[in-house]
Enzyme design. Structure first.
Site, PDB file in Angstrom:
ATOM      1  CD  GLU A 244       8.382  69.850  30.483  1.00 49.47           C
ATOM      2  OE1 GLU A 244       7.731  70.231  31.464  1.00 49.47           O
ATOM      3  OE2 GLU A 244       9.569  69.489  30.537  1.00 49.47           O
TER       4      GLU A 244
ATOM      5  CD  GLU B 281      23.595  52.051  27.752  1.00 46.07           C
ATOM      6  OE1 GLU B 281      22.989  51.596  28.736  1.00 46.07           O
ATOM      7  OE2 GLU B 281      24.534  52.862  27.837  1.00 46.07           O
TER       8      GLU B 281
END
Length: 324
Positions: A137, A106
């Site tokens: 992960e 963004e």
């Protein structure tokens, strides 16, 4: 002989039992704690559950507020490095990784940053944004490789993001970045986390046990989003990407943003529509340049030069225009 736990379902990433030390570690994490008072939440009405969730979420801003001194120090450190050409890199897994990628993606439309200035890395790569890659992960080595692909420098900042504060990918990213001389930050939701210990700056927003045991996309996810909003937004303010509270570096890449650009110029200058259109046309649509032209009484080439000399800070450029 102590009872054993049954194995997970066939084909699941956790088909074999997790190590005993990991299970014991999770038992100590506030974000993983079981809340017996909510054991019959499924018996509540939908409205009651919604009210309960809303009350839970209301405590998140206070948890963030407790970390504001640390957040402010981190922003100043990031901004100083980015002003010298450094990058801001988020690294996380699952929800934490997605939030980092979201914040990074963004920045170009909001602050007109080059795509590579704010980067989001997620364990498992881009496909993990839409398809679960939870096993990724655990790969700290992958985090190091992902960072090496960016060719880190001491001017860069790496923010490891992990609700638990123990995720190997996030911890590994911070440790590797620190070994490369980059500024490191650990953002987690548990006190005394391995992530904070590995980083130069630790931000631990303690949101407590979740409504659903272990579902850290809830309060912990909300807290991480609030902190990431602060890190990127305040850094951009410090870098001169705004004029007051106006996004004067907005990239007008669609009709809504083009309309927003005209509105921002109008709010900043009080000029009429024809003046605004003429200024934006002369400035090739750059809002900051158009504002400087209208408020500083300069032409487009002069506005571009003054902004370049001011490192993009509109207020500084306006002061220089007043001296012409």
């Amino acid at each position: 002989m102590p009872p054993t736990s049954p194995p997970g379902p066939p084909g699941a990433s956790g088909a074999s039992r997790p190590p005993e030390d990991l299970r014991a570690q999770l038992d100590t994490l506030a974000t993983e704690a079981f809340r017996g008072e909510l054991a019959e939440i499924d018996r509540l009405s939908t409205r009651e559950i919604a009210e309960l969730m809303n009350r839970e979420d209301a405590g998140v801003p206070a948890a963030v507020a407790a970390q504001l001194p640390r957040i402010a120090a981190v922003v100043d450190a990031i901004a100083a490095r980015m002003a010298r050409g450094g990058r801001l890199v988020y690294a996380g897994a699952g929800t934490a990784g997605r939030l980092g990628v979201l914040d990074a993606s963004e920045c170009p439309p909001t602050f007109n940053t080059a795509p590579g200035r704010v980067v989001g890395l997620i364990a498992g790569g881009p496909s993990a944004l839409v398809h679960s890659a939870e096993g990724a992960e655990d790969d700290a080595g992958r985090a190091a490789a992902d960072l090496d692909a960016l060719a880190l420098t001491p001017e860069d900042t790496v923010v490891g993001v992990s609700a638990s504060g123990r995720t190997p990918y996030a911890v590994g990213a911070v440790r590797h970045a620190r070994s490369r001389g980059a500024l490191t930050v650990g953002l987690s939701c548990n006190p005394g986390s391995a992530l904070a210990a590995a980083a130069e700056h630790g931000i631990e927003v303690v949101t407590g046990p979740e409504l659903l045991t272990g579902s850290t996309r809830l309060k912990a996810g909300t807290a991480q989003k609030l902190v990431l909003n602060m890190l990127s937004t305040i850094t951009m303010i410090r870098l001169g990407k705004t004029y007051g509270n106006l996004m004067v570096d907005v990239r007008a890449s669609n009709e809504k943003l083009r309309a927003r650009s005209r509105r921002i110029v109008a709010l900043a200058t009080g000029a009429g529509e024809e003046e605004i259109e003429a200024a934006l046309a002369a400035a090739d649509g750059e809002v900051k340049n158009a504002v400087l032209m209208l408020l500083g009484g300069v032409d487009a080439p002069t506005a571009a030069r003054l902004l370049a000399d001011a490192g993009g800070h509109l207020r500084t450029a306006l002061e220089a225009a007043a001296r012409l």
